[in-house]
Design a protein around this motif. Structure first.
Motif, PDB file in Angstrom:
ATOM      1  N   VAL A 182       0.982  -1.410  -0.184  1.00 39.99           N
ATOM      2  CA  VAL A 182      -0.138  -0.357  -0.074  1.00 39.99           C
ATOM      3  C   VAL A 182       1.058   1.613  -0.069  1.00 39.99           C
ATOM      4  O   VAL A 182       1.672   1.124   1.120  1.00 39.99           O
ATOM      5  N   ARG A 183      -0.067   2.223  -0.691  1.00 40.32           N
ATOM      6  CA  ARG A 183       1.417   3.400  -0.937  1.00 40.32           C
ATOM      7  C   ARG A 183       1.013   4.568  -1.589  1.00 40.32           C
ATOM      8  O   ARG A 183      -0.598   3.829  -1.920  1.00 40.32           O
ATOM      9  N   GLU A 184       1.237   5.431  -0.687  1.00 40.48           N
ATOM     10  CA  GLU A 184       0.744   7.352  -1.898  1.00 40.48           C
ATOM     11  C   GLU A 184       0.203   7.215  -3.456  1.00 40.48           C
ATOM     12  O   GLU A 184       2.106   6.335  -3.610  1.00 40.48           O
ATOM     13  N   THR A 221       0.230   8.572  -7.178  1.00 36.51           N
ATOM     14  CA  THR A 221       0.983   9.317  -7.568  1.00 36.51           C
ATOM     15  C   THR A 221       0.046  10.115  -9.138  1.00 36.51           C
ATOM     16  O   THR A 221      -0.777   9.165  -9.672  1.00 36.51           O
ATOM     17  N   GLU A 222       0.359  11.211  -9.355  1.00 35.52           N
ATOM     18  CA  GLU A 222      -0.428  11.417 -11.428  1.00 35.52           C
ATOM     19  C   GLU A 222       0.070  10.728 -11.864  1.00 35.52           C
ATOM     20  O   GLU A 222      -0.892   9.566 -12.623  1.00 35.52           O
ATOM     21  N   ALA A 223       1.224   9.161 -11.975  1.00 35.35           N
ATOM     22  CA  ALA A 223       1.705   8.184 -13.151  1.00 35.35           C
ATOM     23  C   ALA A 223       0.166   7.261 -12.363  1.00 35.35           C
ATOM     24  O   ALA A 223       0.108   6.020 -13.112  1.00 35.35           O
ATOM     25  N   ASP A 224       0.359   6.748 -11.325  1.00 30.57           N
ATOM     26  CA  ASP A 224      -1.293   5.990 -10.830  1.00 30.57           C
ATOM     27  C   ASP A 224      -2.335   6.175 -11.081  1.00 30.57           C
ATOM     28  O   ASP A 224      -3.209   5.907 -10.734  1.00 30.57           O
ATOM     29  N   TRP A 225      -2.801   7.170 -12.053  1.00 31.31           N
ATOM     30  CA  TRP A 225      -4.324   7.767 -12.543  1.00 31.31           C
ATOM     31  C   TRP A 225      -4.628   6.421 -13.989  1.00 31.31           C
ATOM     32  O   TRP A 225      -6.093   6.744 -13.009  1.00 31.31           O
ATOM     33  N   ASN A 283      -8.979  18.181  -8.248  1.00 23.65           N
ATOM     34  CA  ASN A 283      -9.383  17.764  -7.083  1.00 23.65           C
ATOM     35  C   ASN A 283      -8.417  17.190  -6.509  1.00 23.65           C
ATOM     36  O   ASN A 283      -8.458  16.183  -6.049  1.00 23.65           O
ATOM     37  N   PRO A 284      -7.768  17.717  -5.688  1.00 22.49           N
ATOM     38  CA  PRO A 284      -6.434  17.940  -4.600  1.00 22.49           C
ATOM     39  C   PRO A 284      -6.817  16.522  -3.882  1.00 22.49           C
ATOM     40  O   PRO A 284      -7.215  17.589  -2.595  1.00 22.49           O
ATOM     41  N   ARG A 285      -6.420  15.354  -4.131  1.00 18.29           N
ATOM     42  CA  ARG A 285      -7.010  14.184  -2.703  1.00 18.29           C
ATOM     43  C   ARG A 285      -6.072  13.390  -2.457  1.00 18.29           C
ATOM     44  O   ARG A 285      -4.898  13.598  -3.639  1.00 18.29           O
ATOM     45  N   ILE A 286      -6.104  13.230  -1.148  1.00 26.58           N
ATOM     46  CA  ILE A 286      -4.327  12.420  -1.635  1.00 26.58           C
ATOM     47  C   ILE A 286      -5.169  10.810  -1.431  1.00 26.58           C
ATOM     48  O   ILE A 286      -6.137  10.161  -0.389  1.00 26.58           O
ATOM     49  N   THR A 287      -4.112   9.976  -2.172  1.00 29.31           N
ATOM     50  CA  THR A 287      -5.057   8.739  -2.267  1.00 29.31           C
ATOM     51  C   THR A 287      -3.710   8.081  -2.210  1.00 29.31           C
ATOM     52  O   THR A 287      -2.740   7.749  -2.869  1.00 29.31           O
ATOM     53  N   LEU A 301      -5.391   0.071   4.045  1.00 31.39           N
ATOM     54  CA  LEU A 301      -5.456   1.014   2.784  1.00 31.39           C
ATOM     55  C   LEU A 301      -5.907   2.035   4.037  1.00 31.39           C
ATOM     56  O   LEU A 301      -6.028   3.326   3.967  1.00 31.39           O
ATOM     57  N   MET A 302      -7.630   1.547   4.890  1.00 27.91           N
ATOM     58  CA  MET A 302      -7.206   2.460   5.671  1.00 27.91           C
ATOM     59  C   MET A 302      -6.717   2.881   6.906  1.00 27.91           C
ATOM     60  O   MET A 302      -6.645   3.940   7.296  1.00 27.91           O
ATOM     61  N   GLU A 303      -6.048   1.693   7.359  1.00 27.98           N
ATOM     62  CA  GLU A 303      -4.763   2.265   8.184  1.00 27.98           C
ATOM     63  C   GLU A 303      -4.032   3.066   7.538  1.00 27.98           C
ATOM     64  O   GLU A 303      -3.297   4.523   8.549  1.00 27.98           O
ATOM     65  N   SER A 304      -3.000   3.328   6.502  1.00 29.07           N
ATOM     66  CA  SER A 304      -2.502   3.839   5.633  1.00 29.07           C
ATOM     67  C   SER A 304      -3.109   5.285   6.081  1.00 29.07           C
ATOM     68  O   SER A 304      -2.402   6.487   6.373  1.00 29.07           O
ATOM     69  N   ALA A 305      -4.416   5.367   4.863  1.00 27.85           N
ATOM     70  CA  ALA A 305      -5.102   6.567   5.193  1.00 27.85           C
ATOM     71  C   ALA A 305      -5.416   7.268   7.081  1.00 27.85           C
ATOM     72  O   ALA A 305      -5.117   8.233   6.799  1.00 27.85           O
ATOM     73  N   LEU A 306      -5.727   6.706   7.763  1.00 24.85           N
ATOM     74  CA  LEU A 306      -6.288   7.152   9.046  1.00 24.85           C
ATOM     75  C   LEU A 306      -4.312   7.970   9.590  1.00 24.85           C
ATOM     76  O   LEU A 306      -3.858   8.755  10.022  1.00 24.85           O
ATOM     77  N   GLU A 307      -3.315   6.653   8.919  1.00 22.55           N
ATOM     78  CA  GLU A 307      -2.074   7.455   9.903  1.00 22.55           C
ATOM     79  C   GLU A 307      -1.714   9.131   9.254  1.00 22.55           C
ATOM     80  O   GLU A 307      -1.039   9.338  10.249  1.00 22.55           O
ATOM     81  N   ARG A 308      -1.818   8.453   7.482  1.00 21.95           N
ATOM     82  CA  ARG A 308      -1.661  10.405   7.789  1.00 21.95           C
ATOM     83  C   ARG A 308      -2.488  11.305   7.697  1.00 21.95           C
ATOM     84  O   ARG A 308      -1.930  12.343   7.886  1.00 21.95           O
ATOM     85  N   ALA A 309      -3.737  11.490   7.809  1.00 20.11           N
ATOM     86  CA  ALA A 309      -4.479  11.868   8.626  1.00 20.11           C
ATOM     87  C   ALA A 309      -4.190  12.454   9.493  1.00 20.11           C
ATOM     88  O   ALA A 309      -4.066  13.802  10.677  1.00 20.11           O
ATOM     89  N   ARG A 310      -3.035  11.515  10.784  1.00 16.28           N
ATOM     90  CA  ARG A 310      -2.574  11.802  12.151  1.00 16.28           C
ATOM     91  C   ARG A 310      -1.874  12.281  11.966  1.00 16.28           C
ATOM     92  O   ARG A 310      -2.047  13.573  12.644  1.00 16.28           O
ATOM     93  N   ALA A 311      -1.109  12.306  10.863  1.00 17.65           N
ATOM     94  CA  ALA A 311       0.143  12.913  10.890  1.00 17.65           C
ATOM     95  C   ALA A 311      -0.104  14.640  10.302  1.00 17.65           C
ATOM     96  O   ALA A 311       0.758  15.748  10.319  1.00 17.65           O
ATOM     97  N   LEU A 312      -1.873  15.376   9.684  1.00 15.74           N
ATOM     98  CA  LEU A 312      -1.373  16.165   9.213  1.00 15.74           C
ATOM     99  C   LEU A 312      -2.388  16.810  10.140  1.00 15.74           C
ATOM    100  O   LEU A 312      -2.181  18.412  10.376  1.00 15.74           O
TER     101      LEU A 312
END
Length: 155
Positions: A6-8, A10-14, A55-59, A111-122
């Motif tokens: 699981v990784r963040e 990038t535009e290359a992943d669109w 639509n800037p999102r963290i994916t 996936l959700m743990e990665s998102a939640l980890e990033r939300a905490r970091a923010l």
């Protein structure tokens, strides 16, 4: 079994994200109607790329051996500052999807743990989402509870 990463994204992943979104839409459509997608995949990829650029999102993207198998994204809402209070934000999670053959293997949780980890970091003070009926037990296992303080109006 090949390793899942699981990784963040990038535009290359669109293109991979567009394909996951198309598969999700086809699955939802199939639940309502029994017919195939008619649109051109390349045309949808273009529409998706335009949307992603504006639509800037963290994916986050889940992959098995380099193949996209799941995704989740979130939008950050920076709250209006208050005197004598640190800046804060909250996060709206959306578009969580794992390919049907990959479900019930911990991928959605990763996936959700990665998102939640990033939300905490923010420094997010809350994470909200709008679950489907069938996803409620999944989110409850992750510690989500009903949000009784929010209101909405359908337009």
């Amino acid at each position: 079994m090949l390793e899942i990463t699981v990784r963040e994204a990038t535009e290359a992943d669109w293109p991979a994200l567009a394909e996951l979104r198309a598969k999700w839409a086809a699955e939802q459509l199939g639940a309502r109607q029994n017919h195939e997608r008619n649109d051109d995949g390349a045309a949808f990829e273009s529409v998706f790329s335009e949307w992603a650029a504006s639509n800037p999102r963290i994916t986050f993207l889940a992959e098995r051996d380099g193949d996209a198998i799941g995704m989740v994204n979130f939008l950050v809402f920076n709250r209006m500052p208050k005197p004598d209070a640190p800046p804060s934000c909250w996060v709206y999670v959306g578009n969580a999807f794992v390919l049907p053959d990959e479900r019930k293997r911990g991928i959605g949780g990763a996936l959700m743990e990665s998102a939640l980890e990033r939300a905490r970091a923010l420094g997010a003070v809350r994470v909200v989402l709008s679950p489907s009926t069938q996803s409620i037990p999944f989110y409850e296992r992750l510690g989500f509870t009903p949000a009784t303080a929010l209101m909405m109006q359908n337009l």
